[in-house]
Design a protein around this motif. Structure first.
Motif, PDB file in Angstrom:
ATOM      1  N   VAL A  20       1.099  -1.460  -0.028  1.00 59.93           N
ATOM      2  CA  VAL A  20      -0.459  -0.021  -0.092  1.00 59.93           C
ATOM      3  C   VAL A  20       1.142   1.079  -0.298  1.00 59.93           C
ATOM      4  CG1 VAL A  20      -2.106   1.298   0.977  1.00 59.93           C
ATOM      5  CG2 VAL A  20      -1.848  -1.017   0.840  1.00 59.93           C
ATOM      6  N   ASP A  21       1.744   1.562  -1.100  1.00 61.85           N
ATOM      7  CA  ASP A  21       2.179   2.440  -1.469  1.00 61.85           C
ATOM      8  C   ASP A  21       1.890   3.538  -2.579  1.00 61.85           C
ATOM      9  OD1 ASP A  21       2.729   1.312  -3.750  1.00 61.85           O
ATOM     10  OD2 ASP A  21       4.537   0.705  -2.278  1.00 61.85           O
ATOM     11  N   THR A  22       2.277   4.336  -3.118  1.00 63.67           N
ATOM     12  CA  THR A  22       2.532   5.193  -3.785  1.00 63.67           C
ATOM     13  C   THR A  22       2.163   4.899  -5.277  1.00 63.67           C
ATOM     14  OG1 THR A  22       4.037   7.205  -3.169  1.00 63.67           O
ATOM     15  CG2 THR A  22       3.476   7.083  -4.441  1.00 63.67           C
ATOM     16  N   ALA A  23       2.143   3.734  -5.493  1.00 58.52           N
ATOM     17  CA  ALA A  23       2.390   3.381  -6.721  1.00 58.52           C
ATOM     18  C   ALA A  23       0.509   2.995  -6.316  1.00 58.52           C
ATOM     19  CB  ALA A  23       3.229   2.359  -6.786  1.00 58.52           C
ATOM     20  N   ARG A  53       4.383  -3.395   3.052  1.00 62.27           N
ATOM     21  CA  ARG A  53       4.074  -2.455   2.503  1.00 62.27           C
ATOM     22  C   ARG A  53       3.794  -1.268   2.940  1.00 62.27           C
ATOM     23  NH1 ARG A  53       7.626   1.333   1.465  1.00 62.27           N
ATOM     24  NH2 ARG A  53       8.388   2.674  -0.796  1.00 62.27           N
ATOM     25  N   MET A  54       4.104  -0.705   3.293  1.00 58.16           N
ATOM     26  CA  MET A  54       2.546   0.864   3.611  1.00 58.16           C
ATOM     27  C   MET A  54       4.014   1.691   3.588  1.00 58.16           C
ATOM     28  SD  MET A  54      -0.393   1.978   6.115  1.00 58.16           S
ATOM     29  CE  MET A  54      -1.441   0.979   5.232  1.00 58.16           C
ATOM     30  N   ASP A  55       3.609   3.252   2.958  1.00 57.48           N
ATOM     31  CA  ASP A  55       4.276   4.287   3.448  1.00 57.48           C
ATOM     32  C   ASP A  55       3.531   5.601   3.847  1.00 57.48           C
ATOM     33  OD1 ASP A  55       2.703   5.504   0.631  1.00 57.48           O
ATOM     34  OD2 ASP A  55       4.736   5.220  -0.510  1.00 57.48           O
ATOM     35  N   SER A  56       4.082   6.659   3.343  1.00 57.35           N
ATOM     36  CA  SER A  56       3.146   7.297   4.352  1.00 57.35           C
ATOM     37  C   SER A  56       1.893   8.147   3.022  1.00 57.35           C
ATOM     38  CB  SER A  56       3.577   8.955   4.114  1.00 57.35           C
ATOM     39  OG  SER A  56       4.215   9.936   2.435  1.00 57.35           O
ATOM     40  N   ALA A  57       1.979   7.498   1.386  1.00 56.21           N
ATOM     41  CA  ALA A  57       0.904   7.336   0.395  1.00 56.21           C
ATOM     42  C   ALA A  57      -0.208   6.532   1.109  1.00 56.21           C
ATOM     43  CB  ALA A  57       0.934   7.427  -0.630  1.00 56.21           C
ATOM     44  N   LEU A  61      -4.256   7.293   2.534  1.00 51.01           N
ATOM     45  CA  LEU A  61      -5.374   6.268   2.333  1.00 51.01           C
ATOM     46  C   LEU A  61      -5.936   6.685   3.491  1.00 51.01           C
ATOM     47  CD1 LEU A  61      -7.076   5.184   0.147  1.00 51.01           C
ATOM     48  CD2 LEU A  61      -5.928   3.621   0.519  1.00 51.01           C
ATOM     49  N   LEU A  62      -6.200   5.587   4.277  1.00 45.15           N
ATOM     50  CA  LEU A  62      -6.560   5.321   5.488  1.00 45.15           C
ATOM     51  C   LEU A  62      -6.891   6.443   5.943  1.00 45.15           C
ATOM     52  CD1 LEU A  62      -4.075   2.338   7.921  1.00 45.15           C
ATOM     53  CD2 LEU A  62      -5.345   1.596   5.457  1.00 45.15           C
ATOM     54  N   LEU A  63      -6.459   7.606   6.399  1.00 44.36           N
ATOM     55  CA  LEU A  63      -7.005   8.445   6.413  1.00 44.36           C
ATOM     56  C   LEU A  63      -8.110   8.730   5.965  1.00 44.36           C
ATOM     57  CD1 LEU A  63      -3.866  10.819   7.641  1.00 44.36           C
ATOM     58  CD2 LEU A  63      -5.522   9.631   9.816  1.00 44.36           C
ATOM     59  N   ASP A  64      -8.024   8.899   4.680  1.00 47.33           N
ATOM     60  CA  ASP A  64      -9.471   9.590   3.819  1.00 47.33           C
ATOM     61  C   ASP A  64     -11.268   8.640   3.880  1.00 47.33           C
ATOM     62  OD1 ASP A  64     -10.305  10.856   1.181  1.00 47.33           O
ATOM     63  OD2 ASP A  64     -10.295   8.756   0.407  1.00 47.33           O
ATOM     64  N   TRP A  65     -10.173   7.296   4.121  1.00 49.14           N
ATOM     65  CA  TRP A  65     -10.817   5.935   4.579  1.00 49.14           C
ATOM     66  C   TRP A  65     -11.676   6.642   5.523  1.00 49.14           C
ATOM     67  CZ3 TRP A  65      -8.465   1.242   3.040  1.00 49.14           C
ATOM     68  CH2 TRP A  65      -8.512   0.596   1.407  1.00 49.14           C
ATOM     69  N   ILE A  85       4.940   5.506  11.251  1.00 46.83           N
ATOM     70  CA  ILE A  85       4.295   6.242  10.550  1.00 46.83           C
ATOM     71  C   ILE A  85       3.189   7.428  11.844  1.00 46.83           C
ATOM     72  CG2 ILE A  85       3.418   7.878   8.325  1.00 46.83           C
ATOM     73  CD1 ILE A  85       4.563   4.726   6.838  1.00 46.83           C
ATOM     74  N   VAL A  86       2.806   6.640  11.868  1.00 44.05           N
ATOM     75  CA  VAL A  86       1.926   6.766  12.560  1.00 44.05           C
ATOM     76  C   VAL A  86       2.055   7.593  13.949  1.00 44.05           C
ATOM     77  CG1 VAL A  86      -0.567   6.289  14.271  1.00 44.05           C
ATOM     78  CG2 VAL A  86      -0.273   5.847  11.776  1.00 44.05           C
ATOM     79  N   ASP A  87       2.994   6.913  14.601  1.00 45.37           N
ATOM     80  CA  ASP A  87       3.444   7.520  15.409  1.00 45.37           C
ATOM     81  C   ASP A  87       4.526   9.019  15.382  1.00 45.37           C
ATOM     82  OD1 ASP A  87       2.365   5.394  17.350  1.00 45.37           O
ATOM     83  OD2 ASP A  87       4.496   4.520  16.956  1.00 45.37           O
ATOM     84  N   PHE A  88       5.667   8.577  14.399  1.00 42.76           N
ATOM     85  CA  PHE A  88       5.686   9.683  13.360  1.00 42.76           C
ATOM     86  C   PHE A  88       4.995  11.279  13.718  1.00 42.76           C
ATOM     87  CE2 PHE A  88       8.351  12.930  10.685  1.00 42.76           C
ATOM     88  CZ  PHE A  88       9.408  12.683  11.603  1.00 42.76           C
ATOM     89  N   CYS A  89       4.305  10.344  13.165  1.00 41.36           N
ATOM     90  CA  CYS A  89       3.237  11.573  12.144  1.00 41.36           C
ATOM     91  C   CYS A  89       1.784  12.588  13.451  1.00 41.36           C
ATOM     92  CB  CYS A  89       2.559  11.626  10.982  1.00 41.36           C
ATOM     93  SG  CYS A  89       3.210  11.481   9.752  1.00 41.36           S
ATOM     94  N   GLY A  90       2.395  11.501  14.782  1.00 39.87           N
ATOM     95  CA  GLY A  90       1.088  11.930  15.737  1.00 39.87           C
ATOM     96  C   GLY A  90      -0.382  12.109  15.285  1.00 39.87           C
ATOM     97  N   LEU A  91      -0.002  10.228  14.831  1.00 39.28           N
ATOM     98  CA  LEU A  91      -1.253  10.226  13.765  1.00 39.28           C
ATOM     99  C   LEU A  91      -2.388   9.302  14.885  1.00 39.28           C
ATOM    100  CD1 LEU A  91      -0.880  10.139  10.305  1.00 39.28           C
ATOM    101  CD2 LEU A  91      -2.170  12.229  11.642  1.00 39.28           C
ATOM    102  N   GLU A  92      -1.925   8.863  16.450  1.00 33.38           N
ATOM    103  CA  GLU A  92      -2.624   7.811  16.958  1.00 33.38           C
ATOM    104  C   GLU A  92      -3.222   8.299  17.320  1.00 33.38           C
ATOM    105  OE1 GLU A  92      -0.143  10.606  18.657  1.00 33.38           O
ATOM    106  OE2 GLU A  92       1.023   8.759  17.505  1.00 33.38           O
TER     107      GLU A  92
END
Length: 98
Positions: A20-23, A53-57, A61-65, A85-92
């Motif tokens: 689950v990535d940019t592509a 695999r999951m990147d910031s994109a 997507l999960l945030l959009d859903w 990524i979630v922890d780094f971005c403060g999205l928990e």
């Protein structure tokens, strides 16, 4: 290269697999249309155990859903890469991880 998919596993349950990535995010976004609304008012869980695999994109997507889901939405079995990524971005407090 492995293909990303979102499939219905049963009432109130979807499964996300592959990278689950940019592509793959654009295709997953198209494939998910109708799946989030299909269970009406019931809560929905998306199992992430098959994500390779999951990147910031993918996190976006999960945030959009989560924003667009008509009822409660939570994510089960999140991969470690996604949690980082979630922890780094403060999205928990925003993403509902089970």
């Amino acid at each position: 290269m492995s293909e990303a998919r979102i499939t219905r596993e049963g009432p109130g349950r979807l499964r996300l697999t592959g990278p689950v990535d940019t592509a793959t995010v654009p295709g997953l976004l198209r494939a998910s249309r109708g799946l989030l609304e299909a269970d009406g008012d019931g809560a929905l869980e998306i199992d992430l155990g098959g994500v390779t695999r999951m990147d910031s994109a993918g996190v976006a997507l999960l945030l959009d859903w989560q924003r667009d889901a008509p009822a409660g939405l939570r994510y089960g079995n999140p991969p470690d890469q996604m949690r980082a990524i979630v922890d780094f971005c403060g999205l928990e407090d925003i993403l509902a991880l089970a």
